[in-house]
Design a protein around this motif. Structure first.
Motif, PDB file in Angstrom:
ATOM      1  N   GLU A 164     -13.190 -18.954  -1.643  1.00 46.95           N
ATOM      2  CA  GLU A 164     -12.310 -18.617  -0.520  1.00 46.95           C
ATOM      3  C   GLU A 164     -11.624 -19.893  -0.054  1.00 46.95           C
ATOM      4  N   LEU A 165     -10.325 -19.806   0.159  1.00 45.23           N
ATOM      5  CA  LEU A 165      -9.551 -20.969   0.604  1.00 45.23           C
ATOM      6  C   LEU A 165      -9.751 -21.158   2.110  1.00 45.23           C
ATOM      7  N   ALA A 166     -10.460 -22.217   2.482  1.00 47.99           N
ATOM      8  CA  ALA A 166     -10.758 -22.465   3.899  1.00 47.99           C
ATOM      9  C   ALA A 166      -9.568 -23.081   4.627  1.00 47.99           C
ATOM     10  N   ALA A 167      -8.826 -23.955   3.950  1.00 49.78           N
ATOM     11  CA  ALA A 167      -7.699 -24.631   4.609  1.00 49.78           C
ATOM     12  C   ALA A 167      -6.829 -25.273   3.539  1.00 49.78           C
ATOM     13  N   VAL A 168      -5.625 -25.638   3.958  1.00 51.84           N
ATOM     14  CA  VAL A 168      -4.673 -26.316   3.069  1.00 51.84           C
ATOM     15  C   VAL A 168      -4.324 -27.666   3.680  1.00 51.84           C
ATOM     16  N   ALA A 176      -9.886 -29.471   8.476  1.00 51.10           N
ATOM     17  CA  ALA A 176      -9.915 -28.643   7.271  1.00 51.10           C
ATOM     18  C   ALA A 176     -11.269 -28.668   6.577  1.00 51.10           C
ATOM     19  N   LEU A 177     -12.336 -28.899   7.333  1.00 50.74           N
ATOM     20  CA  LEU A 177     -13.656 -28.975   6.704  1.00 50.74           C
ATOM     21  C   LEU A 177     -14.153 -27.583   6.306  1.00 50.74           C
ATOM     22  N   PRO A 178     -14.499 -27.387   5.023  1.00 47.72           N
ATOM     23  CA  PRO A 178     -15.026 -26.088   4.586  1.00 47.72           C
ATOM     24  C   PRO A 178     -16.511 -25.963   4.913  1.00 47.72           C
ATOM     25  N   GLU A 179     -16.981 -24.745   5.077  1.00 49.94           N
ATOM     26  CA  GLU A 179     -18.395 -24.507   5.349  1.00 49.94           C
ATOM     27  C   GLU A 179     -18.934 -23.528   4.304  1.00 49.94           C
ATOM     28  N   GLY A 180     -19.852 -23.997   3.477  1.00 51.70           N
ATOM     29  CA  GLY A 180     -20.427 -23.146   2.439  1.00 51.70           C
ATOM     30  C   GLY A 180     -19.969 -23.545   1.052  1.00 51.70           C
ATOM     31  N   GLN A 181     -20.782 -23.216   0.044  1.00 50.40           N
ATOM     32  CA  GLN A 181     -20.487 -23.597  -1.324  1.00 50.40           C
ATOM     33  C   GLN A 181     -19.325 -22.827  -1.919  1.00 50.40           C
ATOM     34  N   ASP A 182     -18.991 -21.667  -1.330  1.00 53.65           N
ATOM     35  CA  ASP A 182     -17.896 -20.867  -1.876  1.00 53.65           C
ATOM     36  C   ASP A 182     -16.571 -21.125  -1.171  1.00 53.65           C
ATOM     37  N   LYS A 183     -16.554 -22.086  -0.247  1.00 52.27           N
ATOM     38  CA  LYS A 183     -15.320 -22.427   0.478  1.00 52.27           C
ATOM     39  C   LYS A 183     -14.720 -23.691  -0.121  1.00 52.27           C
ATOM     40  N   ILE A 184     -13.393 -23.689  -0.275  1.00 51.87           N
ATOM     41  CA  ILE A 184     -12.714 -24.878  -0.802  1.00 51.87           C
ATOM     42  C   ILE A 184     -11.491 -25.184   0.064  1.00 51.87           C
ATOM     43  N   VAL A 185     -10.997 -26.395  -0.088  1.00 51.20           N
ATOM     44  CA  VAL A 185      -9.763 -26.836   0.574  1.00 51.20           C
ATOM     45  C   VAL A 185      -8.812 -27.308  -0.515  1.00 51.20           C
ATOM     46  N   LEU A 186      -7.591 -26.806  -0.501  1.00 55.04           N
ATOM     47  CA  LEU A 186      -6.598 -27.183  -1.505  1.00 55.04           C
ATOM     48  C   LEU A 186      -5.551 -28.117  -0.917  1.00 55.04           C
ATOM     49  N   SER A 187      -5.020 -28.973  -1.767  1.00 54.39           N
ATOM     50  CA  SER A 187      -3.867 -29.769  -1.364  1.00 54.39           C
ATOM     51  C   SER A 187      -2.651 -28.857  -1.239  1.00 54.39           C
ATOM     52  N   ASP A 188      -1.636 -29.330  -0.554  1.00 57.19           N
ATOM     53  CA  ASP A 188      -0.447 -28.513  -0.309  1.00 57.19           C
ATOM     54  C   ASP A 188       0.225 -28.103  -1.621  1.00 57.19           C
ATOM     55  N   SER A 189       0.333 -29.026  -2.570  1.00 55.53           N
ATOM     56  CA  SER A 189       1.006 -28.705  -3.832  1.00 55.53           C
ATOM     57  C   SER A 189       0.236 -27.646  -4.618  1.00 55.53           C
ATOM     58  N   ALA A 190      -1.098 -27.734  -4.632  1.00 60.90           N
ATOM     59  CA  ALA A 190      -1.907 -26.749  -5.355  1.00 60.90           C
ATOM     60  C   ALA A 190      -1.803 -25.377  -4.702  1.00 60.90           C
ATOM     61  N   ARG A 217       0.662 -24.194  -2.920  1.00 57.99           N
ATOM     62  CA  ARG A 217       2.004 -23.638  -3.143  1.00 57.99           C
ATOM     63  C   ARG A 217       2.136 -23.081  -4.556  1.00 57.99           C
ATOM     64  N   LYS A 218       1.624 -23.794  -5.545  1.00 51.84           N
ATOM     65  CA  LYS A 218       1.729 -23.326  -6.929  1.00 51.84           C
ATOM     66  C   LYS A 218       0.935 -22.042  -7.166  1.00 51.84           C
ATOM     67  N   LEU A 219      -0.145 -21.875  -6.411  1.00 54.60           N
ATOM     68  CA  LEU A 219      -0.952 -20.663  -6.543  1.00 54.60           C
ATOM     69  C   LEU A 219      -0.517 -19.567  -5.571  1.00 54.60           C
ATOM     70  N   GLY A 220       0.392 -19.914  -4.674  1.00 57.41           N
ATOM     71  CA  GLY A 220       0.865 -18.935  -3.696  1.00 57.41           C
ATOM     72  C   GLY A 220      -0.216 -18.511  -2.726  1.00 57.41           C
ATOM     73  N   LEU A 221      -1.042 -19.460  -2.289  1.00 57.82           N
ATOM     74  CA  LEU A 221      -2.178 -19.140  -1.427  1.00 57.82           C
ATOM     75  C   LEU A 221      -2.005 -19.713  -0.034  1.00 57.82           C
ATOM     76  N   LYS A 222      -2.707 -19.104   0.885  1.00 53.24           N
ATOM     77  CA  LYS A 222      -2.788 -19.609   2.256  1.00 53.24           C
ATOM     78  C   LYS A 222      -4.239 -19.515   2.696  1.00 53.24           C
ATOM     79  N   ALA A 223      -4.558 -20.170   3.818  1.00 57.54           N
ATOM     80  CA  ALA A 223      -5.933 -20.189   4.314  1.00 57.54           C
ATOM     81  C   ALA A 223      -6.462 -18.771   4.493  1.00 57.54           C
ATOM     82  N   GLY A 224      -7.675 -18.535   4.008  1.00 52.75           N
ATOM     83  CA  GLY A 224      -8.301 -17.222   4.110  1.00 52.75           C
ATOM     84  C   GLY A 224      -8.193 -16.388   2.852  1.00 52.75           C
ATOM     85  N   ASP A 225      -7.313 -16.778   1.919  1.00 50.73           N
ATOM     86  CA  ASP A 225      -7.144 -16.010   0.677  1.00 50.73           C
ATOM     87  C   ASP A 225      -8.324 -16.231  -0.269  1.00 50.73           C
TER      88      ASP A 225
END
Length: 406
Positions: A177-181, A131-145, A147-155
């Motif tokens: 941009e969500l790189a991975a969960v 789940a390593l992000p590449e770039g300053q605009d890429k982030i990785v969220l925990s599963d709980s975060a 789910r609460k935001l209703g996001l999946k990888a790539g959103d």
């Protein structure tokens, strides 16, 4: 050499001729060896599984400071140069390491305040789950975060940071941009893993300074002393090195959290199992040695006339000595082979009986090929050693004694 090979061949034929006695010797060895293999298999299976679980969970390799302090670049450079450090990255102040994330539009818009954690290439926790992000605009969220935001990888989502200046609330935003969960077992809190640059920009903005990399307004900081950080993320390279890193940091007056106690508990379990197994194996080896010596001596005594006749035919003492040694080695090889077969059946039965308790363990009772190789080598060596006194007795048989008895 020819006479020695002939003596070994005769020993083999005699071994087969006395099939019942030979089978009893093989069964006796297998009866002693099989429980030892099963015991060591359970010991190795349990400890190996626990160790593997700890290795596969990067959190067991993590070392975290108990409280905030001031860590400069020299501190991080010194740790990065240590061979027992797998990964280290600065952390900003916890009070500044938060961000409001927003996803969706209109009535479907969702917001959530998350804790920010720095990450970079080589991060053991994120690498474990690819789940390593590449770039300053890429982030990785925990599963709980996520789910609460209703996001999946790539959103896509937007991050907001606020500060209060002169009684006015100011905000800055960044497109992300969500790189991975990360799965729940990796992180249970609402956490976003971001680049260190974004984390530093968030802290700087809250302190009233500008963050040019993200076009956030504010004062331009004056050049001052070297920047320091309040905390860090640190991972040891191996489980054994967690303790050494903890000792190193403690010597610097820094208290840290580690899983050293849990790691040491597994090591203590391994040492306890090893001690018990060693004591049982030692007793079994002594019994097997005595049994092999007595059995071989009885065989030599029973075959004195035949061995004397062989000596009378011109076989040297070395060839006569090979007779009991060859038969002892045959018993060793066949006994170990039979014990391996019986072990396989016992191990399969144990795994079947306790499968509902195995969890993600593949086997509760497990041995590697090298374990069987070492077992065979030790049993063969012990058998050869035990056969030496009977072999020496066989070499002392005089052909003249046999002639008088004929």
């Amino acid at each position: 050499m020819r006479l020695l090979l002939q003596s070994c061949s005769m020993a083999l034929r005699d071994y087969l001729h006395e099939g019942l006695l030979s089978a009893c010797a093989v069964l006796s060895l297998a009866a002693v060896l099989t429980p030892l293999l099963v015991l060591y298999g359970v010991k190795f299976g349990i400890v190996a599984a626990m160790t593997e679980r700890m290795i596969n969970d990067p959190k067991n390799l993590e070392i975290s400071p108990v409280s905030s302090a001031h860590f400069g670049q020299d501190f991080f450079a010194e740790l990065q140069s240590r061979p027992d450090v797998a990964f280290i990255l600065p952390r900003t102040r916890a009070i500044a390491a938060t961000m409001s994330l927003a996803a969706g539009q209109g009535m479907e818009r969702r917001t959530l305040t998350v804790t920010l954690e720095p990450t970079a290439p080589g991060d053991p926790l994120l690498a474990r789950y690819a789940a390593l992000p590449e770039g300053q605009d890429k982030i990785v969220l925990s599963d709980s975060a996520a789910r609460k935001l209703g996001l999946k990888a790539g959103d896509k989502l937007k991050g907001h940071v606020e500060r209060s200046r002169s009684g006015k609330v100011q905000s800055a935003a960044v497109e992300l941009e969500l790189a991975a969960v990360l799965p729940l077992e990796a992180q249970s809190r609402d956490v976003a893993f971001v680049s260190l640059a974004l984390l530093e920009a968030t802290e700087a903005f809250r302190d009233g300074f500008a963050a040019p990399a993200f076009n956030w307004p504010g004062e331009i900081p004056e050049r001052g002393p070297e920047r320091s950080y309040a905390s860090f993320r640190l991972y040891a390279r191996t489980l054994d090195q967690v303790g050494s890193l903890r000792s190193y940091l403690n010597a610097k007056g820094l208290e840290v959290y580690t899983k050293a106690a849990e790691i040491e508990a597994v090591k203590d379990l391994d040492r306890s199992f090893t001690l018990i197994f060693s004591l049982i194996s030692g007793a079994a080896a002594a019994g097997f040695f005595a049994s092999t010596v007595s059995s071989a001596l009885a065989g030599v005594k029973r075959k004195e006339r035949h061995l004397g006749l062989i000596r009378l035919l011109g076989f040297p003492a070395s060839s006569i000595m090979a007779f009991p040694i060859t038969q002892a080695l045959l018993t060793a090889v066949l006994g170990v082979s039979l014990a391996a077969v019986l072990y396989a059946g016992a191990a399969s039965s144990i795994d079947t009986l306790f499968r509902f308790r195995l969890g993600d363990m593949e086997q509760l009772c497990r041995l590697l090929p090298e374990h069987f190789a070492v077992t065979l080598g030790l049993v063969v060596a012990l058998s050869a050693l035990a056969a030496l006194p009977p072999a020496a007795r066989a070499a002392r048989i005089e052909a003249s004694d046999v002639i008088r008895d004929v």
